[in-house]
Design a protein around this motif. Structure first.
Motif, mmCIF file in Angstrom:
data_model
loop_
_atom_site.group_PDB
_atom_site.id
_atom_site.type_symbol
_atom_site.label_atom_id
_atom_site.label_comp_id
_atom_site.label_asym_id
_atom_site.label_seq_id
_atom_site.Cartn_x
_atom_site.Cartn_y
_atom_site.Cartn_z
ATOM 1 N N ILE A 205 0.832 -1.205 0.000
ATOM 2 C CA ILE A 205 0.000 0.000 0.000
ATOM 3 C C ILE A 205 0.861 1.247 0.000
ATOM 4 C CG2 ILE A 205 -1.704 1.335 1.299
ATOM 5 C CD1 ILE A 205 -2.871 -1.293 2.286
ATOM 6 N N SER A 206 1.906 1.242 0.793
ATOM 7 C CA SER A 206 2.794 2.404 0.834
ATOM 8 C C SER A 206 3.501 2.601 -0.499
ATOM 9 C CB SER A 206 3.832 2.230 1.955
ATOM 10 O OG SER A 206 3.199 2.142 3.213
ATOM 11 N N CYS A 207 3.862 1.503 -1.148
ATOM 12 C CA CYS A 207 4.508 1.609 -2.463
ATOM 13 C C CYS A 207 3.547 2.219 -3.478
ATOM 14 C CB CYS A 207 4.958 0.225 -2.945
ATOM 15 S SG CYS A 207 6.391 -0.430 -2.065
ATOM 16 N N ASP A 208 2.297 1.717 -3.443
ATOM 17 C CA ASP A 208 1.294 2.271 -4.367
ATOM 18 C C ASP A 208 1.062 3.749 -4.099
ATOM 19 O OD1 ASP A 208 0.977 -0.094 -5.672
ATOM 20 O OD2 ASP A 208 -0.884 -0.665 -4.641
ATOM 21 N N ALA A 209 0.977 4.115 -2.830
ATOM 22 C CA ALA A 209 0.740 5.514 -2.484
ATOM 23 C C ALA A 209 1.892 6.395 -2.943
ATOM 24 C CB ALA A 209 0.521 5.652 -0.977
ATOM 25 N N ARG A 210 3.133 5.886 -2.764
ATOM 26 C CA ARG A 210 4.294 6.653 -3.195
ATOM 27 C C ARG A 210 4.301 6.849 -4.704
ATOM 28 N NH1 ARG A 210 9.874 3.640 -3.187
ATOM 29 N NH2 ARG A 210 8.718 2.721 -4.917
ATOM 30 N N ASP A 211 4.043 5.746 -5.445
ATOM 31 C CA ASP A 211 4.027 5.852 -6.906
ATOM 32 C C ASP A 211 2.886 6.737 -7.387
ATOM 33 O OD1 ASP A 211 6.193 4.192 -6.945
ATOM 34 O OD2 ASP A 211 5.033 2.376 -7.425
ATOM 35 N N PHE A 212 1.715 6.618 -6.717
ATOM 36 C CA PHE A 212 0.582 7.456 -7.097
ATOM 37 C C PHE A 212 0.911 8.927 -6.873
ATOM 38 C CE2 PHE A 212 -3.281 9.804 -6.161
ATOM 39 C CZ PHE A 212 -4.107 9.433 -7.203
ATOM 40 N N GLY A 213 1.529 9.240 -5.768
ATOM 41 C CA GLY A 213 1.890 10.625 -5.471
ATOM 42 C C GLY A 213 2.883 11.172 -6.475
ATOM 43 N N ALA A 214 3.833 10.329 -6.883
ATOM 44 C CA ALA A 214 4.817 10.771 -7.871
ATOM 45 C C ALA A 214 4.146 11.091 -9.196
ATOM 46 C CB ALA A 214 5.891 9.691 -8.063
ATOM 47 N N TYR A 215 3.179 10.231 -9.589
ATOM 48 C CA TYR A 215 2.493 10.478 -10.846
ATOM 49 C C TYR A 215 1.582 11.701 -10.746
ATOM 50 C CZ TYR A 215 -0.147 9.822 -15.093
ATOM 51 O OH TYR A 215 -0.733 10.024 -16.313
ATOM 52 N N ALA A 216 0.907 11.860 -9.582
ATOM 53 C CA ALA A 216 0.024 13.011 -9.393
ATOM 54 C C ALA A 216 0.797 14.318 -9.487
ATOM 55 C CB ALA A 216 -0.689 12.899 -8.044
ATOM 56 N N ARG A 217 2.024 14.317 -8.982
ATOM 57 C CA ARG A 217 2.826 15.540 -9.019
ATOM 58 C C ARG A 217 3.449 15.774 -10.394
ATOM 59 N NH1 ARG A 217 4.598 13.237 -4.317
ATOM 60 N NH2 ARG A 217 6.516 12.557 -5.330
ATOM 61 N N ASN A 218 3.912 14.703 -11.019
ATOM 62 C CA ASN A 218 4.737 14.859 -12.209
ATOM 63 C C ASN A 218 4.137 14.267 -13.483
ATOM 64 O OD1 ASN A 218 7.022 14.032 -9.783
ATOM 65 N ND2 ASN A 218 7.120 16.043 -10.754
ATOM 66 N N GLY A 219 2.983 13.623 -13.393
ATOM 67 C CA GLY A 219 2.373 13.053 -14.577
ATOM 68 C C GLY A 219 3.279 12.025 -15.235
ATOM 69 N N GLY A 220 3.340 12.049 -16.558
ATOM 70 C CA GLY A 220 4.126 11.063 -17.300
ATOM 71 C C GLY A 220 5.618 11.155 -17.082
ATOM 72 N N TRP A 221 6.090 12.274 -16.522
ATOM 73 C CA TRP A 221 7.530 12.394 -16.260
ATOM 74 C C TRP A 221 8.018 11.290 -15.335
ATOM 75 C CZ3 TRP A 221 9.754 15.213 -19.640
ATOM 76 C CH2 TRP A 221 9.185 16.396 -20.110
ATOM 77 N N ALA A 222 7.143 10.863 -14.388
ATOM 78 C CA ALA A 222 7.558 9.826 -13.439
ATOM 79 C C ALA A 222 7.902 8.533 -14.171
ATOM 80 C CB ALA A 222 6.441 9.586 -12.425
ATOM 81 N N PHE A 223 7.100 8.168 -15.178
ATOM 82 C CA PHE A 223 7.365 6.958 -15.940
ATOM 83 C C PHE A 223 8.501 7.176 -16.944
ATOM 84 C CE2 PHE A 223 2.729 6.370 -14.967
ATOM 85 C CZ PHE A 223 2.934 5.388 -14.007
ATOM 86 N N ALA A 224 8.558 8.381 -17.515
ATOM 87 C CA ALA A 224 9.628 8.670 -18.471
ATOM 88 C C ALA A 224 10.990 8.582 -17.791
ATOM 89 C CB ALA A 224 9.426 10.055 -19.072
ATOM 90 N N LEU A 225 11.075 9.005 -16.526
ATOM 91 C CA LEU A 225 12.339 8.905 -15.796
ATOM 92 C C LEU A 225 12.759 7.449 -15.643
ATOM 93 C CD1 LEU A 225 14.663 10.037 -14.108
ATOM 94 C CD2 LEU A 225 13.122 10.022 -12.131
ATOM 95 N N MET A 226 11.780 6.568 -15.384
ATOM 96 C CA MET A 226 12.107 5.144 -15.259
ATOM 97 C C MET A 226 12.743 4.621 -16.547
ATOM 98 S SD MET A 226 8.607 3.804 -13.425
ATOM 99 C CE MET A 226 7.920 4.658 -12.008
ATOM 100 N N VAL A 227 12.212 5.077 -17.676
ATOM 101 C CA VAL A 227 12.770 4.669 -18.967
ATOM 102 C C VAL A 227 14.132 5.313 -19.180
ATOM 103 C CG1 VAL A 227 12.454 4.774 -21.476
ATOM 104 C CG2 VAL A 227 10.499 4.272 -19.988
ATOM 105 N N ALA A 228 14.224 6.609 -18.908
ATOM 106 C CA ALA A 228 15.455 7.349 -19.181
ATOM 107 C C ALA A 228 16.637 6.824 -18.382
ATOM 108 C CB ALA A 228 15.239 8.826 -18.879
ATOM 109 N N ARG A 229 16.390 6.391 -17.138
ATOM 110 C CA ARG A 229 17.518 5.925 -16.298
ATOM 111 C C ARG A 229 17.778 4.433 -16.442
ATOM 112 N NH1 ARG A 229 14.237 6.897 -10.614
ATOM 113 N NH2 ARG A 229 13.016 4.946 -10.624
ATOM 114 N N SER A 230 16.900 3.739 -17.202
ATOM 115 C CA SER A 230 17.050 2.289 -17.314
ATOM 116 C C SER A 230 17.342 1.808 -18.731
ATOM 117 C CB SER A 230 15.770 1.584 -16.819
ATOM 118 O OG SER A 230 15.484 1.932 -15.480
ATOM 119 N N VAL A 231 16.962 2.604 -19.734
ATOM 120 C CA VAL A 231 17.144 2.192 -21.131
ATOM 121 C C VAL A 231 18.365 2.905 -21.694
ATOM 122 C CG1 VAL A 231 16.135 2.243 -23.443
ATOM 123 C CG2 VAL A 231 14.691 1.759 -21.449
ATOM 124 N N ARG A 232 19.246 2.135 -22.305
ATOM 125 C CA ARG A 232 20.475 2.738 -22.809
ATOM 126 C C ARG A 232 20.210 3.542 -24.074
ATOM 127 N NH1 ARG A 232 21.712 -2.910 -23.530
ATOM 128 N NH2 ARG A 232 21.489 -3.558 -25.718
#
Length: 342
Positions: free
Chosen positions: A21-48
């Motif tokens: 639940i805490s993980c979901d809340a943290r991820d939800f808060g990140a998306y609520a604040r930053n929208g798609g940037w939160a997911f784009a960062l996951m790609v940017a820091r993980s995909v070469r």
């Protein structure tokens, strides 16, 4: 032996470890604040980045990342390209300086739609045009692209919903003004459809009648049945203005045919009454009508040729021409007798 756990203890997270639940809340808060940037960062820091080999970086390919995420590589690349566009403008760091798991301060969520395109069609010439048009209308390009990619759904919405059909009609009219090819296609469609031809004829007739009333109201001129153009009397012009104001107050989409006919018939009758009430105008009207008929008859005879008289000859033709000749002779005699004496 049965062990009974304290229910409150079951929901408590283990120290240092976030529960689901805490993980979901943290991820939800990140998306609520930053929208798609939160997911784009996951790609940017993980995909070469392109051009880097697996030996040069701990990052994985977009395909590998997609397999781990359970989605398509194309979807991963849309986030990748959005980040790349933002990095080129200095809004976020480039891929090369990011490492897996790194967190950074992300841009506002509102800026995300400026860089993210949810469909690959947006990169085509057609997609670019749709994206620009959507921006001009103040809507998200993704919405316009989705509609453009599903014309069957658009057709269904137009057929089922009057407001959608109205929006489509307005857009089509805006486009047809600058698209000669579309103008020609629509003209052909109308010409080939009996219902549309009748509707166009009806609306054209109504528009002509409104134009007749508007000519009197705005320019102060009347056109008599014989074709004279005269200054309209003040009373007649005032009546035309009254009818025109009633027409202008009609709601958009309201049928103007009945109102236009009433206004037109009223003004035509008033024009005839105006002519008949003035002896000089009445004579001029008859003279104008006579000249108009004479010019039409003259033109018809001037266009006749008799090189093939042998082929077209019939007794009835000669008889009717002789009768016409007698009528013309009577007309000439009447006019000569009415001529002023010197």
């Amino acid at each position: 032996m049965t062990v009974v756990l304290d229910p409150s203890a079951q929901s408590a997270p283990i120290q240092g470890v976030l529960d689901p639940i805490s993980c979901d809340a943290r991820d939800f808060g990140a998306y609520a604040r930053n929208g798609g940037w939160a997911f784009a960062l996951m790609v940017a820091r993980s995909v070469r980045p392109g051009g880097q080999s697996a030996d040069e970086t701990p990052k994985v390919s977009a395909k590998e990342f997609a397999e781990l995420a359970g989605c398509s590589p194309e979807r991963v690349m849309r986030y990748y390209k959005a980040w790349d566009r933002a990095a080129d403008e200095g809004l976020v760091p480039h891929f090369e300086v990011l490492v897996p798991g790194q967190d950074i301060e992300l841009p506002d969520a509102e800026a995300w739609q400026t860089y993210y395109v949810s469909r690959s069609s947006a990169t085509s010439e057609r997609g670019s045009a749709i994206t620009e048009a959507a921006a001009a209308e103040g809507i998200r390009p993704t919405k316009a692209l989705e509609v453009a990619e599903n014309p069957t759904a658009l057709r269904a919405a137009i057929l089922a919903d009057p407001s959608t059909a109205q929006a489509a009609r307005t857009a089509l009219l805006d486009r047809v003004k600058e698209d000669p090819a579309l103008q020609a296609e629509l003209a052909r469609d109308i010409a080939r459809t009996d219902e549309l031809k009748k509707a166009v004829a009806t609306e054209t007739r109504a528009a002509d009648r409104i134009g007749y009333v508007r000519q009197i109201a705005e320019k102060g001129q009347i056109r008599t049945p014989a074709g004279q153009t005269l200054d309209a009397p003040a009373e007649l012009r005032s009546e035309a203005e009254r009818h025109l104001s009633l027409l202008d107050e009609l709601d958009e989409g309201e049928d103007t045919g009945e109102w236009a006919t009433e206004a037109y018939d009223t003004m035509k009758n008033l024009v005839v009454e105006t002519v008949e009430a003035d002896p000089e105008l009445r004579v001029q009207e008859r003279r104008t009508k006579f000249y108009s008929s004479l010019q039409k008859a003259t033109k018809v005879f001037e266009e006749l040729t008799f090189d093939d008289a042998d082929d077209i000859y019939e007794d009835d033709m000669v008889q009717r021409l002789e009768e016409l000749q007698q009528a013309i002779g009577s007309c000439i005699t009447a006019l000569r007798s009415a001529a002023p004496r010197p």
